[in-house]
Motif scaffolding. Structure first.
Motif, PDB file in Angstrom:
ATOM      1  N   ARG A   5       0.845  -1.195   0.000  1.00 41.17           N
ATOM      2  CA  ARG A   5       0.000   0.000   0.000  1.00 41.17           C
ATOM      3  C   ARG A   5       0.879   1.243   0.000  1.00 41.17           C
ATOM      4  O   ARG A   5       1.940   1.257   0.633  1.00 41.17           O
ATOM      5  N   PRO A   6       0.446   2.296  -0.680  1.00 44.93           N
ATOM      6  CA  PRO A   6       1.230   3.539  -0.653  1.00 44.93           C
ATOM      7  C   PRO A   6       1.239   4.124   0.759  1.00 44.93           C
ATOM      8  O   PRO A   6       0.301   3.934   1.525  1.00 44.93           O
ATOM      9  N   ARG A   7       2.319   4.808   1.068  1.00 43.78           N
ATOM     10  CA  ARG A   7       2.417   5.450   2.384  1.00 43.78           C
ATOM     11  C   ARG A   7       1.360   6.528   2.498  1.00 43.78           C
ATOM     12  O   ARG A   7       1.099   7.244   1.537  1.00 43.78           O
ATOM     13  N   PRO A   8       0.792   6.674   3.709  1.00 36.39           N
ATOM     14  CA  PRO A   8      -0.192   7.750   3.867  1.00 36.39           C
ATOM     15  C   PRO A   8       0.484   9.118   3.812  1.00 36.39           C
ATOM     16  O   PRO A   8       1.651   9.264   4.175  1.00 36.39           O
ATOM     17  N   GLN A   9      -0.255  10.085   3.350  1.00 38.01           N
ATOM     18  CA  GLN A   9       0.206  11.472   3.378  1.00 38.01           C
ATOM     19  C   GLN A   9      -0.021  11.973   4.799  1.00 38.01           C
ATOM     20  O   GLN A   9      -1.085  11.758   5.375  1.00 38.01           O
ATOM     21  N   ILE A  10       0.977  12.640   5.378  1.00 38.46           N
ATOM     22  CA  ILE A  10       0.882  13.159   6.746  1.00 38.46           C
ATOM     23  C   ILE A  10       0.520  14.639   6.694  1.00 38.46           C
ATOM     24  O   ILE A  10       1.159  15.413   5.983  1.00 38.46           O
ATOM     25  N   GLU A  11      -0.513  15.028   7.449  1.00 41.17           N
ATOM     26  CA  GLU A  11      -0.916  16.437   7.534  1.00 41.17           C
ATOM     27  C   GLU A  11      -0.946  16.862   8.995  1.00 41.17           C
ATOM     28  O   GLU A  11      -1.372  16.095   9.854  1.00 41.17           O
ATOM     29  N   VAL A  12      -0.512  18.087   9.254  1.00 43.42           N
ATOM     30  CA  VAL A  12      -0.552  18.657  10.604  1.00 43.42           C
ATOM     31  C   VAL A  12      -1.260  20.004  10.532  1.00 43.42           C
ATOM     32  O   VAL A  12      -0.931  20.830   9.687  1.00 43.42           O
ATOM     33  N   SER A  13      -2.243  20.176  11.414  1.00 45.04           N
ATOM     34  CA  SER A  13      -3.000  21.419  11.487  1.00 45.04           C
ATOM     35  C   SER A  13      -3.045  21.906  12.923  1.00 45.04           C
ATOM     36  O   SER A  13      -2.768  21.147  13.854  1.00 45.04           O
ATOM     37  N   ALA A  14      -3.420  23.170  13.087  1.00 40.82           N
ATOM     38  CA  ALA A  14      -3.599  23.727  14.426  1.00 40.82           C
ATOM     39  C   ALA A  14      -4.717  24.763  14.374  1.00 40.82           C
ATOM     40  O   ALA A  14      -4.960  25.392  13.354  1.00 40.82           O
ATOM     41  N   GLY A  15      -5.373  24.914  15.516  1.00 42.01           N
ATOM     42  CA  GLY A  15      -6.450  25.882  15.637  1.00 42.01           C
ATOM     43  C   GLY A  15      -6.949  25.876  17.066  1.00 42.01           C
ATOM     44  O   GLY A  15      -6.234  25.463  17.970  1.00 42.01           O
ATOM     45  N   GLY A  16      -8.171  26.325  17.256  1.00 41.95           N
ATOM     46  CA  GLY A  16      -8.668  26.276  18.616  1.00 41.95           C
ATOM     47  C   GLY A  16      -9.914  27.071  18.865  1.00 41.95           C
ATOM     48  O   GLY A  16     -10.524  27.647  17.964  1.00 41.95           O
ATOM     49  N   LEU A  17     -10.272  27.060  20.133  1.00 43.78           N
ATOM     50  CA  LEU A  17     -11.437  27.779  20.635  1.00 43.78           C
ATOM     51  C   LEU A  17     -10.978  29.119  21.179  1.00 43.78           C
ATOM     52  O   LEU A  17     -10.153  29.167  22.085  1.00 43.78           O
ATOM     53  N   VAL A  18     -11.489  30.192  20.595  1.00 42.93           N
ATOM     54  CA  VAL A  18     -11.116  31.536  21.027  1.00 42.93           C
ATOM     55  C   VAL A  18     -12.289  32.163  21.771  1.00 42.93           C
ATOM     56  O   VAL A  18     -13.405  32.209  21.269  1.00 42.93           O
ATOM     57  N   GLN A  19     -12.012  32.604  22.990  1.00 41.35           N
ATOM     58  CA  GLN A  19     -13.017  33.234  23.842  1.00 41.35           C
ATOM     59  C   GLN A  19     -13.203  34.692  23.453  1.00 41.35           C
ATOM     60  O   GLN A  19     -12.235  35.407  23.196  1.00 41.35           O
ATOM     61  N   SER A  20     -14.444  35.144  23.484  1.00 37.36           N
ATOM     62  CA  SER A  20     -14.793  36.523  23.186  1.00 37.36           C
ATOM     63  C   SER A  20     -14.199  37.469  24.228  1.00 37.36           C
ATOM     64  O   SER A  20     -14.186  37.168  25.416  1.00 37.36           O
ATOM     65  N   LEU A  21     -13.747  38.615  23.756  1.00 38.03           N
ATOM     66  CA  LEU A  21     -13.211  39.657  24.621  1.00 38.03           C
ATOM     67  C   LEU A  21     -14.292  40.210  25.551  1.00 38.03           C
ATOM     68  O   LEU A  21     -14.032  40.538  26.703  1.00 38.03           O
TER      69      LEU A  21
END
Length: 148
Positions: A5-21
């Motif tokens: 099987r072909p190697r999987p493509q690796i992806e890295v992401s970032a984000g999050g929950l931002v609280q209102s001012l």
């Protein structure tokens, strides 16, 4: 004949929950079309760009997808999952942060990819019934625990 099987493509992401001012019980979510064409509410996030650390990616992605300027409060955790696009298997890890709004106005107009349909404030306590993905509901519950 090569049957591996072909190697999987690796992806890295970032984000999050931002609280209102103005109301720390509110966090910003985005709506986008899922692979089935329906609108889903999810935590803003995106791919790490060259030279960025995970926290910088989270701040940039939140700014692009919600119009909100924010600073990282703490890391909430990470989730990993695999999926396929055609024959390509993708293994993805998403790093989630808790952030605090420092400026900006909530808007989906800044999204450079055009994927965001809407950006909206929601009460953190409501996310269990709003977020489309179980793994993101777990992140929201962790944020709720940390802020209680």
């Amino acid at each position: 004949m090569n049957t591996s099987r072909p190697r999987p493509q690796i992806e890295v992401s970032a984000g999050g929950l931002v609280q209102s001012l103005t109301d720390p019980e509110l966090v910003a979510l985005i709506s986008h079309k899922n692979r089935g064409g329906k609108a889903d509410w999810c935590i803003p996030k995106g791919h790490v760009e060259a030279g960025e650390d995970l926290a910088q990616t989270a701040v940039r992605e939140i700014s692009e997808e919600t119009g909100i300027e924010a600073e990282v409060v703490e890391k909430l955790g990470e989730i990993s999952y695999s999926f396929k696009i055609g024959p390509q298997r993708i293994k993805k890890t998403v790093h989630h942060f808790l952030l605090r709004q420092t400026g900006g106005e909530l808007s989906s107009d800044m999204d450079p990819t055009g994927e965001v349909i809407e950006a909206k404030w929601f009460k953190l306590s409501e996310l269990e019934s709003i977020l489309a993905h179980e793994n993101e509901r777990k992140v929201a519950n962790l944020a709720l625990e940390r802020l209680s």
